[in-house]
Design an enzyme around this catalytic site. Structure first.
Site, short mmCIF file in Angstrom:
data_model
loop_
_atom_site.label_atom_id
_atom_site.label_comp_id
_atom_site.label_asym_id
_atom_site.label_seq_id
_atom_site.Cartn_x
_atom_site.Cartn_y
_atom_site.Cartn_z
N GLU A 199 0.80 -1.23 0.00
CA GLU A 199 0.00 0.00 0.00
C GLU A 199 0.83 1.28 0.00
O GLU A 199 1.07 1.89 1.05
CB GLU A 199 -0.96 0.01 1.19
CG GLU A 199 -1.93 -1.16 1.15
CD GLU A 199 -3.07 -1.01 2.15
OE1 GLU A 199 -3.00 -0.12 3.01
OE2 GLU A 199 -4.04 -1.78 2.04
N GLU A 387 -5.46 -8.65 0.42
CA GLU A 387 -6.21 -8.35 1.64
C GLU A 387 -7.67 -8.09 1.30
O GLU A 387 -7.97 -7.48 0.28
CB GLU A 387 -5.70 -7.07 2.35
CG GLU A 387 -4.40 -7.23 3.06
CD GLU A 387 -3.95 -5.95 3.77
OE1 GLU A 387 -4.80 -5.11 4.14
OE2 GLU A 387 -2.73 -5.80 3.94
#
Ligand code: PNW
Length: 481
Positions: A199, A387
């Site tokens: 991320e 995720e």
């Protein structure tokens, strides 16, 4: 849940069998049913769970680990909820065998975990720390002994504190590449799947522009854009370093929370609008990686604040990947409009439903459109959902259960949309549920629980939630249940 539901299930099965005039199916929880189930996934689909080092390990001062910027940040008053830190977290540093047992009990084929850079290089570079490597060797060997494939993230935000200037320095991507090379040399005999980074927005923009995450800076645009550039450069140099140093065949990708755009209406013009939004709104990160250049629209927008790029940077950044990992939580809705960009992102009304984390807006279609937009734009070889999951206000009932039906609802709906992507032929190969355990949720400390196992942070006791029982069934049947 076992006893009661098993009995109830048995009753229902008996009734169904009586109706059909057939004999009772030999099936109970934990076994594959004898009949095909709708919404089945491909045979080789990898079901897994995800965690990250600083969120679960604890042992912050053990085994020669050096401090990371998250130690510094979480120990700074006012930065995290309740002053919570990752000093102890889930104590997986000591309890990793128990965590592997939880994974084994679920029946997962894969486990996505991260390595703490400062356990391996306490100073960020220079002398490696053998005790740090030993710890990960033990975890990996324990996983392999239980037939669970490790998927390793090399950087999940816990940057060694000792690196001068952190991600503001162009030396940091190079230190990262050296660390990645070291890991590839020492682990790729047993680990074959690597994610460079997790991320970009969170460790660049939220850390250096907004200041809500470590290191808590509020840099002006030009400097913050340079931090972004160093983040994606680290990824690119990392891909090259892993490939150059791996002992055998490896799959290299990343875990990226690309913004997901859902067309409000599924027709050609709105679908095209969602695709355009995906390309433009992810310009400094995933788009730059997939296209090997910053889109003109980003450079024009940033003007004098555009990142300084050196020769060779974009080529490294654009290194071909074996897979793109997507962390998918919440979508934005878009529709086509007559503007030059061709899309408008819809505002959310105050009544839009969300989960326990205020940013986590519910939107199951994100799992379908997240995959589709990326595949239609760039045709990656494979997609992993690195995720997906949600926070909930989980409480232990007096009987010691956690009845997190909203998490079951969340996951079932998201997976239904993932199944649509699979059924339409998009190359989704793996799904990692965030998270195996309740853990240190960054600035939210221990106040937000994402686990399918409840953790009592006073005793470190793990208890499977209802969602763990449910996920076990999904895995056993290889289908949405
Ligand atoms: C991801 N947001 O973080 C991270 O990869 C995990 O470490 C984290 O625990 C998980 O999602 C749940 O939060 C995010 O504010 C943190 O939009 C914040 C945001 C998104 C993702």
């Amino acid at each position: 849940m076992n006893r009661i539901s098993r009995r109830q299930f048995g009753k229902a099965a008996a009734a169904a069998a009586a109706l059909a005039g057939a004999s009772l199916p030999k099936f109970s929880f934990g076994q594959t049913p004898p009949h095909p189930v709708p919404r089945t996934f491909p045979r080789d689909f990898v079901w897994g769970c995800a965690t990250a080092a600083y969120q679960i390990e604890g042992g912050a001062n053990e085994g020669g680990r050096g401090p990371s910027i998250w130690d510094t940040f979480s120990h700074t008053p006012g930065k995290t909820y309740n002053g919570d830190t990752g000093d102890v977290a889930d104590n997986s540093y000591h309890l990793y065998k128990e965590d592997v047992r939880l994974l084994k009990n679920l029946g997962v084929r894969g486990y996505r975990m991260s390595i703490s850079w400062s356990r391996i290089f306490p100073e960020g570079k220079g002398q490696p720390n053998p005790a740090g490597l030993d710890y990960y060797n033990r975890v990996i060997d324990e996983l392999l002994a239980n037939n669970i494939t490790p998927y390793i993230t090399l950087f999940h935000w816990d940057l060694p504190q000792a690196l001068p200037g952190g991600w503001q320095s162009r030396d940091t991507p190079h230190a990262y590449a050296d660390y990645a090379a070291f890991i590839a040399r020492h682990l790729s005999d047993r680990v074959h799947h690597f994610m460079t980074t997790n991320e970009f927005t969170c460790f660049t923009d939220i850390g250096y522009r907004e200041g809500r995450f470590a290191p808590g800076l509020k840099l002006p645009d030009g400097e913050a854009n340079q931090v972004r550039h160093h983040g994606i450069l680290a990824h690119g140099l990392g891909v090259l370093a892993i490939r150059a140093n791996a002992k055998g065949a490896v799959q290299v990708g990343l875990a990226e929370n690309a913004k997901v755009f859902v067309p409000v209406i599924e027709d050609d013009t709105n679908i095209e609008a969602a695709r355009r939004a995906t390309r433009v709104e992810n310009a400094p990160f995933l788009t730059a990686l997939m296209e090997g250049k910053y889109p003109d629209i980003y450079l024009e927008q940033q003007g004098a604040n555009a990142p300084k790029v050196e020769s060779g940077d974009m080529q490294a950044i654009g290194s071909p990947l074996d897979f793109v990992g997507l962390n998918i939580y919440d979508p934005d809705y878009v529709r086509a409009d007559g503007s030059a960009r061709g899309y408008i992102i819809e505002q959310r009304q105050t009544s839009y439903p969300r989960m326990a984390s205020s940013w986590l807006y519910l939107g199951p279609e994100a799992l379908y459109w997240g995959v589709r937009n990326v595949c239609d734009l760039w045709h990656p070889k494979g997609i992993y959902i690195t995720e997906n999951g949600c926070s909930a206000d989980d409480v232990l009932t007096p009987e010691g259960r956690i009845e997190d039906t909203e998490r079951v609802m969340f996951l079932r709906n998201y997976l239904t949309h993932l199944h649509r992507a699979v059924a339409e032929g998009y190359p989704v190969k793996a799904y990692f549920l965030w998270s195996l355990l309740d853990n240190f949720e960054w600035a939210d400390g221990y106040s937000k629980r994402f686990g399918i196992h409840y953790v009592d942070f006073a005793t470190e006791k793990r208890t499977p939630k209802l969602s763990a029982e449910w996920y076990k069934q999904v895995i056993a049947r290889n289908a949405v249940v």
